[in-house]
Design an enzyme around this catalytic site. Structure first.
Site, PDB file in Angstrom:
ATOM      1  N   LYS A   1       0.835  -1.220   0.000  1.00 32.54           N
ATOM      2  CA  LYS A   1       0.000   0.000   0.000  1.00 32.54           C
ATOM      3  C   LYS A   1       0.857   1.253   0.000  1.00 32.54           C
ATOM      4  O   LYS A   1       0.548   2.233  -0.642  1.00 32.54           O
ATOM      5  CB  LYS A   1      -0.868   0.014   1.266  1.00 32.54           C
ATOM      6  CG  LYS A   1      -2.061  -0.913   1.190  1.00 32.54           C
ATOM      7  CD  LYS A   1      -3.061  -0.566   2.298  1.00 32.54           C
ATOM      8  CE  LYS A   1      -4.008  -1.703   2.569  1.00 32.54           C
ATOM      9  NZ  LYS A   1      -3.560  -2.642   3.601  1.00 32.54           N
TER      10      LYS A   1
ATOM     11  N   LYS B   1       7.263 -16.538  10.333  1.00 35.08           N
ATOM     12  CA  LYS B   1       7.151 -17.627  11.322  1.00 35.08           C
ATOM     13  C   LYS B   1       5.760 -17.750  11.925  1.00 35.08           C
ATOM     14  O   LYS B   1       5.295 -18.849  12.215  1.00 35.08           O
ATOM     15  CB  LYS B   1       8.197 -17.471  12.426  1.00 35.08           C
ATOM     16  CG  LYS B   1       8.205 -16.117  13.146  1.00 35.08           C
ATOM     17  CD  LYS B   1       9.062 -15.102  12.443  1.00 35.08           C
ATOM     18  CE  LYS B   1       8.668 -13.697  12.810  1.00 35.08           C
ATOM     19  NZ  LYS B   1       9.766 -12.803  13.007  1.00 35.08           N
TER      20      LYS B   1
ATOM     21  N   GLU C   1       9.427  -6.844  16.114  1.00 34.15           N
ATOM     22  CA  GLU C   1       8.205  -6.896  15.322  1.00 34.15           C
ATOM     23  C   GLU C   1       7.527  -5.529  15.417  1.00 34.15           C
ATOM     24  O   GLU C   1       7.787  -4.758  16.349  1.00 34.15           O
ATOM     25  CB  GLU C   1       7.261  -7.961  15.885  1.00 34.15           C
ATOM     26  CG  GLU C   1       7.843  -9.362  15.899  1.00 34.15           C
ATOM     27  CD  GLU C   1       8.228  -9.863  14.516  1.00 34.15           C
ATOM     28  OE1 GLU C   1       7.401  -9.829  13.609  1.00 34.15           O
ATOM     29  OE2 GLU C   1       9.390 -10.272  14.340  1.00 34.15           O
TER      30      GLU C   1
ATOM     31  N   LYS D   1       8.764 -20.049  16.464  1.00 31.73           N
ATOM     32  CA  LYS D   1       9.962 -20.659  15.892  1.00 31.73           C
ATOM     33  C   LYS D   1      10.195 -22.057  16.480  1.00 31.73           C
ATOM     34  O   LYS D   1      10.609 -22.977  15.763  1.00 31.73           O
ATOM     35  CB  LYS D   1      11.155 -19.735  16.116  1.00 31.73           C
ATOM     36  CG  LYS D   1      11.032 -18.453  15.280  1.00 31.73           C
ATOM     37  CD  LYS D   1      11.929 -17.345  15.759  1.00 31.73           C
ATOM     38  CE  LYS D   1      11.836 -16.103  14.874  1.00 31.73           C
ATOM     39  NZ  LYS D   1      12.474 -14.916  15.459  1.00 31.73           N
TER      40      LYS D   1
HETATM   41  N1  HSE Z   1      11.395  -9.911  15.857  1.00 34.24           N
HETATM   42  C1  HSE Z   1      12.201 -11.015  15.473  1.00 34.24           C
HETATM   43  C2  HSE Z   1      13.419 -11.073  16.375  1.00 34.24           C
HETATM   44  C3  HSE Z   1      12.618 -10.857  14.043  1.00 34.24           C
HETATM   45  O1  HSE Z   1      13.658 -10.109  17.106  1.00 34.24           O
HETATM   46  O2  HSE Z   1      14.126 -12.074  16.369  1.00 34.24           O
HETATM   47  C4  HSE Z   1      13.243 -12.082  13.439  1.00 34.24           C
HETATM   48  O3  HSE Z   1      12.324 -13.144  13.383  1.00 34.24           O
END
Ligand code: HSE
Length: 324
Positions: free
Chosen positions: A45, A105, A190, A205
């Site tokens: 966007k 993930k 994130e 993960k």
């Molecule tokens: N937010 C994730 C981390 C990014 O800090 O590892 C990588 O997956």
């Protein structure tokens, strides 16, 4: 020379990193796969954001069907993040005969059986190396190179943001909030760092690692998970007095009776253990297996270019093996 055409879903931090990395290393990449590689369409966007790189405006679309229904597109790279609509988009791409590469993930862990089945059904490749450990070639190693082993245990530092926060709190004495802000500015965290600091990202993960190592699917919501929000300077000092450091560890172990135990939680690690030396945003996955004994995979687990390295590696693997 053949051209491999890619549709990119999402041009945030990692999407931009992937686009840049392809521009930076195009010569090496194309020589290796013996084809031209081009990102031809981008679902995004935010067309006007300054990404520090020229992207022709005509590549952008706001309609995902422009990518799914384009018969010229061979591979879809999904870098939207979040579970939905990413998982549905991955499925739609595969149902339209596209190979898919993702770093997502959350979408992979929440839908692992559905997405892997969908790839099989459509006879397309579904590669997600970047989803665990960023640049570290852990999933390919577990699936292929080390697969002759019987796996018994995995201990992972698989979240760069929390490792960075714990490291900075421990070495610089800075507050949790300061360290989190710093991690966000460096592009590790994130968009909503709750998933990092509450251990949810690490649980995603671990779910993927468990599926590959032990052939069992455990939904991330079913993994007992404790994040790092309760870690204080007092707790860090207490760990130091005991010759330990605190690390957020994603842990699974196969017991002798065949039962699998798994958990994500802040854990005391002895200062002489290899995992204690995993500093800042670095990640490591330490496995125990019957032929290799103990093996640790280490490297940058987050950040645009390291993640792009694994994303493009997946693209190249598809180009070499599924598109000859
Ligand atoms: N937010 C994730 C981390 C990014 O800090 O590892 C990588 O997956």
């Amino acid at each position: 020379m053949k051209t491999i055409k890619i549709g990119l879903l999402g041009m945030g931090n990692i999407g931009t990193g992937t686009y840049k990395a392809l521009e930076m290393n195009r010569e090496e990449i194309e020589a290796n796969v013996n084809a031209k590689v081009e990102i031809v369409k981008i679902l995004e966007k935010d067309v006007t954001r300054d990404r520090g790189i020229e992207v022709p405006a005509e590549k952008f679309t706001q309609n995902p069907d422009d990518i799914f229904n384009d018969p010229e597109i061979d591979i879809v790279i999904e870098l939207l993040g979040g579970i939905e609509p990413a998982a549905t988009f991955i499925e739609t791409a595969m149902n339209n005969g596209k190979h898919v590469v993702t770093a997502n993930k959350a979408a992979v862990a929440a839908n692992y059986p559905r997405l892997t089945e969908c790839a099989k059904k459509n006879n397309v490749r579904f590669n997600y190396e970047a989803s665990v450990g960023g640049a570290i070639p852990i999933l390919t190693s577990l699936k292929d190179t080390v697969r002759a082993n019987k796996y018994t245990e995995v201990l992972g530092i698989v979240n760069g943001t929390t490792n960075y926060i714990l490291h900075m709190m421990g070495t610089e004495g800075i507050s949790y909030e300061e360290a989190l802000k710093d991690a966000q500015e460096r592009g590790f965290a994130e968009a909503d760092p709750t998933a990092d600091v509450e251990g949810i990202d690490a649980a995603n993960k671990l779910s993927i690692l468990i599926a590959l190592m032990f052939g069992k699917y455990i939904h991330p919501n079913d993994i007992p998970t404790t994040g790092i929000t309760e870690i204080t300077q007092e707790k860090i000092a207490e760990a130091k007095e005991n010759d330990c450091v605190i690390k957020l560890i994603a842990h699974a172990t196969l017991k002798d009776d065949g039962e699998l135990e798994y958990e994500v939680r802040p854990t005391y690690i002895r200062t002489y253990h290899p995992l204690a030396g995993v500093l800042a945003e670095f990640n490591a996955v330490y496995i125990k297996a019957n032929l290799v004994g103990k093996l640790m995979f280490y490297g940058p687990g987050a950040g645009p270019l390291p993640t792009a390295s694994a994303v493009l590696g997946d693209v190249m693997e598809i180009a070499r093996t599924a598109m000859k």
